[in-house]
Design a protein around this motif. Sequence first.
Motif, mmCIF file in Angstrom:
data_model
loop_
_atom_site.group_PDB
_atom_site.id
_atom_site.type_symbol
_atom_site.label_atom_id
_atom_site.label_comp_id
_atom_site.label_asym_id
_atom_site.label_seq_id
_atom_site.Cartn_x
_atom_site.Cartn_y
_atom_site.Cartn_z
ATOM 1 N N THR A 176 0.846 -1.202 0.000
ATOM 2 C CA THR A 176 0.000 0.000 0.000
ATOM 3 C C THR A 176 0.876 1.245 0.000
ATOM 4 O O THR A 176 2.086 1.178 0.219
ATOM 5 N N GLU A 177 0.231 2.369 -0.207
ATOM 6 C CA GLU A 177 0.948 3.633 -0.347
ATOM 7 C C GLU A 177 1.929 3.893 0.792
ATOM 8 O O GLU A 177 3.022 4.414 0.575
ATOM 9 N N SER A 178 1.559 3.539 2.021
ATOM 10 C CA SER A 178 2.440 3.829 3.158
ATOM 11 C C SER A 178 3.780 3.091 3.042
ATOM 12 O O SER A 178 4.766 3.507 3.642
ATOM 13 N N MET A 205 6.224 5.624 1.337
ATOM 14 C CA MET A 205 6.284 7.002 1.820
ATOM 15 C C MET A 205 7.710 7.507 1.974
ATOM 16 O O MET A 205 8.010 8.642 1.650
ATOM 17 N N THR A 259 -6.351 5.597 -1.515
ATOM 18 C CA THR A 259 -6.912 5.607 -0.156
ATOM 19 C C THR A 259 -5.933 6.155 0.869
ATOM 20 O O THR A 259 -6.298 6.447 1.989
ATOM 21 N N GLY A 260 -4.663 6.257 0.507
ATOM 22 C CA GLY A 260 -3.656 6.708 1.472
ATOM 23 C C GLY A 260 -3.287 8.157 1.249
ATOM 24 O O GLY A 260 -4.110 8.952 0.810
ATOM 25 N N TYR A 261 -2.057 8.463 1.521
ATOM 26 C CA TYR A 261 -1.623 9.855 1.435
ATOM 27 C C TYR A 261 -0.559 10.055 0.377
ATOM 28 O O TYR A 261 0.211 10.994 0.440
ATOM 29 N N SER A 262 -0.461 9.165 -0.578
ATOM 30 C CA SER A 262 0.657 9.291 -1.509
ATOM 31 C C SER A 262 0.437 10.478 -2.437
ATOM 32 O O SER A 262 -0.683 10.786 -2.820
ATOM 33 N N SER A 263 1.508 11.120 -2.778
ATOM 34 C CA SER A 263 1.412 12.252 -3.677
ATOM 35 C C SER A 263 1.647 11.764 -5.092
ATOM 36 O O SER A 263 2.159 10.668 -5.314
ATOM 37 N N THR A 321 -16.097 10.180 -5.586
ATOM 38 C CA THR A 321 -15.007 9.278 -6.003
ATOM 39 C C THR A 321 -15.165 8.837 -7.458
ATOM 40 O O THR A 321 -14.181 8.532 -8.115
#
Length: 287
Positions: free
Chosen positions: A151-153, A156, A182-186, A214
Amino acid sequence: LLIPLGAGMSVILIGLVVWISRQHLSPQGALQLAIKRKAFVTHYQPIIELATGQCAGAEALVRWRQPDGSFVPPDMFIPLAERTGLIEPLTDLVIQRVVDDLASMLRREPSMHVAINIAACDMQSGRFLPVLSRALRGAGVAPTQVWLEATESGFMDVNAARATIDQARQAGHAIAIDDFGTGYSSLSLLQTLPLDALKIDKSFVDAIGTQAATSIVVPHIISMAHGLRFRIVAEGVETAAQEAYLREAGVQFVQGWLYSKALPLEAFLAFYKARNQRRTAPPPDTE
Ligand code: C2E
Ligand code: MG
Ligand code: MG
Ligand code: MG
């Protein structure tokens, strides 16, 4: 605690709590014991290539096997494993199980692929890679048959992630970013990392054809992934309408209950065989 969970999940959770308290163990102690006893299985959810309708392989999804034969789903114990450091031995266990299963699948289906979920901390540390290579060598399985997803995390810390991705790709694995959106990825994260594939999270697939905000995002994710030359896998496809939309939008791979839930090894192989036999029949001779 039980309110946000579905009824089935609540029953499983209550069962788990009852079982743990009977063992006089903390949840962490119970998980630790389960790892020691290797009380886990991996089920396999088919990944379908839309252009051909064929099954390209599967995603391995771990389940904790209970003494009564029921299975605890990963969302109930992976977060605990991550918090307590037990994720490391659990990842090792999953890798060994998947590689063993894949070796036996490849004896019957030589172009099989399996995707393994790598926890964020494992992706950042890269610790699992030597474990995976050793397991593959031991089983005589080519690294190209194993895909990785996190996942995105897991991406990071860009420098740490890049080191893992580079090593993994050099070894022959393809890497996907899971649950995208769903995560915080840029967006710059996606641009700078040499990833192979992007998995569109189920929440976006659910929104297709609805008025939800969405649903507006979905075409943008798809065109961005195309621009970056990522393969796209859409997760949680449940309806023919969702499939039609994804096909039209140029998404290559789909996964979801429309095709199959995650299956035990033998059931998955039967699915794979039936699916690929059906579609590989040569076109009728027209002469
Ligand atoms: P994920 O990697 O995003 O996996 C997809 C999840 O969506 C799976 O849940 C799958 O059973 C479910 N799913 C697939 N298609 C559909 C559908 O059409 N409808 C619905 N309602 N659900 C669908 P599962 O098996 O419970 O796994 C949950 C999460 O646990 C996974 O999400 C993954 O992040 C994690 N996980 C699973 N296995 C492992 C593992 O071996 N290691 C690690 N670190 N994490 C794992
Ligand atoms: Mg996954
Ligand atoms: Mg996912
Ligand atoms: Mg998920």
